[in-house]
Write a protein that holds these residues in place. Structure first.
Motif, PDB file in Angstrom:
ATOM      1  N   ASN A 112       0.858  -1.193   0.000  1.00 36.39           N
ATOM      2  CA  ASN A 112       0.000   0.000   0.000  1.00 36.39           C
ATOM      3  C   ASN A 112       0.892   1.240   0.000  1.00 36.39           C
ATOM      4  O   ASN A 112       2.127   1.118   0.049  1.00 36.39           O
ATOM      5  CB  ASN A 112      -0.982   0.004   1.188  1.00 36.39           C
ATOM      6  CG  ASN A 112      -0.274  -0.112   2.523  1.00 36.39           C
ATOM      7  OD1 ASN A 112       0.747   0.527   2.752  1.00 36.39           O
ATOM      8  ND2 ASN A 112      -0.796  -0.941   3.409  1.00 36.39           N
ATOM      9  N   TYR A 114       1.272   3.568   2.237  1.00 33.15           N
ATOM     10  CA  TYR A 114       1.974   3.777   3.510  1.00 33.15           C
ATOM     11  C   TYR A 114       3.300   3.009   3.488  1.00 33.15           C
ATOM     12  O   TYR A 114       4.366   3.541   3.807  1.00 33.15           O
ATOM     13  CB  TYR A 114       1.072   3.300   4.656  1.00 33.15           C
ATOM     14  CG  TYR A 114       1.608   3.624   6.032  1.00 33.15           C
ATOM     15  CD1 TYR A 114       1.172   4.758   6.713  1.00 33.15           C
ATOM     16  CD2 TYR A 114       2.541   2.814   6.650  1.00 33.15           C
ATOM     17  CE1 TYR A 114       1.663   5.066   7.969  1.00 33.15           C
ATOM     18  CE2 TYR A 114       3.041   3.111   7.904  1.00 33.15           C
ATOM     19  CZ  TYR A 114       2.603   4.238   8.558  1.00 33.15           C
ATOM     20  OH  TYR A 114       3.091   4.555   9.803  1.00 33.15           O
ATOM     21  N   ASP A 212       4.909  11.995  -3.900  1.00 37.32           N
ATOM     22  CA  ASP A 212       3.788  11.127  -3.546  1.00 37.32           C
ATOM     23  C   ASP A 212       2.565  11.610  -4.329  1.00 37.32           C
ATOM     24  O   ASP A 212       2.025  12.680  -4.048  1.00 37.32           O
ATOM     25  CB  ASP A 212       3.570  11.239  -2.021  1.00 37.32           C
ATOM     26  CG  ASP A 212       2.347  10.484  -1.533  1.00 37.32           C
ATOM     27  OD1 ASP A 212       1.412  10.263  -2.330  1.00 37.32           O
ATOM     28  OD2 ASP A 212       2.302  10.162  -0.331  1.00 37.32           O
ATOM     29  N   ALA A 214      -0.383  10.148  -4.494  1.00 31.52           N
ATOM     30  CA  ALA A 214      -1.533   9.356  -4.039  1.00 31.52           C
ATOM     31  C   ALA A 214      -2.873   9.932  -4.509  1.00 31.52           C
ATOM     32  O   ALA A 214      -3.756   9.191  -4.949  1.00 31.52           O
ATOM     33  CB  ALA A 214      -1.515   9.245  -2.516  1.00 31.52           C
ATOM     34  N   MET A 241       5.450   7.940  -6.322  1.00 29.59           N
ATOM     35  CA  MET A 241       4.636   6.917  -5.662  1.00 29.59           C
ATOM     36  C   MET A 241       3.179   7.184  -6.022  1.00 29.59           C
ATOM     37  O   MET A 241       2.746   8.354  -6.049  1.00 29.59           O
ATOM     38  CB  MET A 241       4.829   7.002  -4.143  1.00 29.59           C
ATOM     39  CG  MET A 241       4.277   5.834  -3.349  1.00 29.59           C
ATOM     40  SD  MET A 241       2.496   5.839  -3.171  1.00 29.59           S
ATOM     41  CE  MET A 241       2.267   7.029  -1.882  1.00 29.59           C
ATOM     42  N   LYS A 246      -7.106   4.804  -4.127  1.00 30.93           N
ATOM     43  CA  LYS A 246      -7.939   6.005  -4.227  1.00 30.93           C
ATOM     44  C   LYS A 246      -8.629   6.006  -5.604  1.00 30.93           C
ATOM     45  O   LYS A 246      -9.587   5.267  -5.782  1.00 30.93           O
ATOM     46  CB  LYS A 246      -7.083   7.234  -3.933  1.00 30.93           C
ATOM     47  CG  LYS A 246      -6.438   7.066  -2.542  1.00 30.93           C
ATOM     48  CD  LYS A 246      -5.761   8.258  -2.021  1.00 30.93           C
ATOM     49  CE  LYS A 246      -4.881   7.943  -0.830  1.00 30.93           C
ATOM     50  NZ  LYS A 246      -5.591   7.425   0.340  1.00 30.93           N
TER      51      LYS A 246
HETATM   52  C1  LIG Z   1      -0.766  11.583   0.423  1.00 24.48           C
HETATM   53  C2  LIG Z   1      -0.932  10.159   0.830  1.00 24.48           C
HETATM   54  N1  LIG Z   1       0.124   9.331   0.757  1.00 24.48           N
HETATM   55  C3  LIG Z   1       0.023   8.046   1.110  1.00 24.48           C
HETATM   56  C4  LIG Z   1      -1.160   7.516   1.557  1.00 24.48           C
HETATM   57  C5  LIG Z   1      -1.213   6.083   1.948  1.00 24.48           C
HETATM   58  O1  LIG Z   1      -1.707   5.336   0.887  1.00 24.48           O
HETATM   59  P1  LIG Z   1      -2.461   3.956   1.176  1.00 24.48           P
HETATM   60  O2  LIG Z   1      -3.849   4.291   1.587  1.00 24.48           O
HETATM   61  O3  LIG Z   1      -2.379   3.245  -0.130  1.00 24.48           O
HETATM   62  O4  LIG Z   1      -1.692   3.275   2.253  1.00 24.48           O
HETATM   63  C6  LIG Z   1      -2.289   8.347   1.656  1.00 24.48           C
HETATM   64  C7  LIG Z   1      -3.624   7.886   2.106  1.00 24.48           C
HETATM   65  O5  LIG Z   1      -3.939   7.042   2.749  1.00 24.48           O
HETATM   66  C8  LIG Z   1      -2.175   9.692   1.291  1.00 24.48           C
HETATM   67  O6  LIG Z   1      -3.218  10.516   1.398  1.00 24.48           O
END
Ligand SMILES: Cc1ncc(COP(=O)(O)O)c(C=O)c1O
Length: 399
Positions: A112, A114, A212, A214, A241, A246
């Motif tokens: 994931n 994180y 990142d 995400a 990353m 999402k």
């Molecule tokens: C900016 C950001 N980076 C990383 C993550 C972590 O991603 P994941 O939910 O896939 O662990 C999130 C949200 O959870 C996020 O908002």
């Protein structure tokens, strides 16, 4: 009865302290959470809290991909971490499709986002190195930095002058290995990182850049490639990353970059090495979702139109908005107690939008964070704006 020990007592006190400050959190049971309207305790709630921006989590093609994977004999779970048994062809295909889409030499799938952030930061950086991180970066970036042991220079939110001051300081101290890390879209504000200026500084000071994406992949740019691509600077970003949790509507994450960098992560990223691989069924769903994301330009346009309307209407009501340019649209209410009361009233009126409070945001900056999905009906969005305005008056946060 068991005697209350020291730890029980301490936990009770801590929870009591959080309750006094209106910082208690509750887990809610919902059904149909992938849909724009979900159900909680038998009540329909317009879901204005979801990261499922394109509505793909509930897409029948993803359910199909999962069914087909099971029929092909893909296991519900992976047999081991990828360095032990290996991975199925589907994973190799996914990584090469992701590399094509991201126009990068290679990609690596993580459990994931994180774990991807933890893995990248702790493998690139160690004691004696320096990391420069926007103050509002996601918690997983902060945790990755902590794990690395590198010196942490936090710069003010989106403030490139402050970033440069820190870069100069690190140079004066003779620190050679430097990484700048930033969210592309900030998750609690919905605003964008000044990536072009950051790229300029990264080159000037010889730092590596980790972005990142995400909340931007799937949402921003042609084929949903994300912010760096949209700005034409993807090649200058050393590692990207993106999550599948999402806009992709599935689960997992990837890191994209040059081949040797990815090879290095395979050898060193502990959150990649010491954990079981993603389920093959999930991998199949991600592959299908990648096709939908790439074909989703019309969905993205429709989402952008809805977001613009939502932001403009809330601003006209008199709410304090952030500089959001994305489907993350918070209204800043200040105190945790007001924010909690606001969010509870929203639920009573059929709207799910959570109160975001410290420590997730700064003290005095508590907010209700709305997020829009392409699958929301225009009529539902209009009705939500009307109710939000009404509650704003009731709670005396607008006049
Ligand atoms: C900016 C950001 N980076 C990383 C993550 C972590 O991603 P994941 O939910 O896939 O662990 C999130 C949200 O959870 C996020 O908002």
């Amino acid at each position: 009865m068991r005697a209350v020990n020291h730890w029980d007592h301490w936990i009770e006190e801590e929870l009591g302290r959080m309750a006094e400050q209106d910082l208690t959190r509750e887990l809610r049971v919902v059904t149909e959470s992938a849909q724009p309207v979900c159900l909680h305790e038998g009540k329909s709630l317009l879901n204005l809290s979801s990261n499922n921006y394109l509505g793909l989590a509930g897409h029948p093609q993803l359910a199909d991909a999962i069914r087909q994977a099971i029929e092909r004999g893909a296991g519900a779970g992976a047999p081991s971490s990828r360095l032990i048994v290996g991975h199925e062809e589907e994973t190799a295909r996914l990584e090469s499709e992701l590399a094509n889409w991201q126009e990068s030499e290679a990609t690596l799938v993580f459990g994931n986002g994180y774990m991807a952030n933890l893995g990248v930061l702790s493998s690139l950086l160690g004691r004696g190195d320096a990391v420069f991180s926007d103050r509002f970066n996601h918690a997983s970036i902060v945790d990755g930095i902590r794990l690395s042991g590198a010196t942490h220079y936090r710069y003010r939110h989106r403030d490139v002058d402050h970033l440069e001051t820190h870069l100069k300081k690190a140079d004066q101290k003779g620190i050679g290995r430097k990484v700048i890390v930033t969210d592309a879209v900030f998750s609690m504000d919905g605003d964008l990182a000044p990536l072009q200026e950051i790229v300029y500084l990264k080159e000037r000071y010889g730092a590596a850049l980790f972005v990142d994406e995400a909340h931007s992949v799937g949402v921003i740019g042609a084929q949903g490639r994300g912010l760096a691509h949209e700005l034409g600077i993807a090649e200058q970003v050393d590692l990207h990353m993106g999550t599948f949790s999402k806009a992709f509507g599935v689960y997992g994450a990837y890191v994209a970059g040059r081949r040797e960098w990815i090879r290095y992560l395979i050898h060193t990223a502990r959150s990649f090495i010491y954990t079981t691989a993603l389920s093959p069924v999930i991998i199949s769903a991600i592959r299908r979702s990648l096709q939908l994301v790439q074909q989703g330009d019309l969905l993205r346009q429709d989402l952008a139109r809805k977001c613009l309307y939502f932001r403009e209407e809330l601003s006209q009501c008199g709410f304090r908005l952030t500089h959001s340019m994305t489907p993350i649209i918070p209204i800043v209410l200040g105190e945790s107690s007001t924010t909690l009361q606001f969010s509870r009233r929203l639920v009573e009126c059929g709207i799910l939008a959570v109160a975001i409070r410290p420590p997730t945001v700064l003290r005095g900056e508590a907010r209700v964070r709305f997020s829009l999905m392409a699958s929301h009906r225009d009529g539902d969005v209009q009705e939500a704006i009307r109710k939000i305005g009404q509650i704003g008056h009731e709670c005396k946060v607008i006049t």
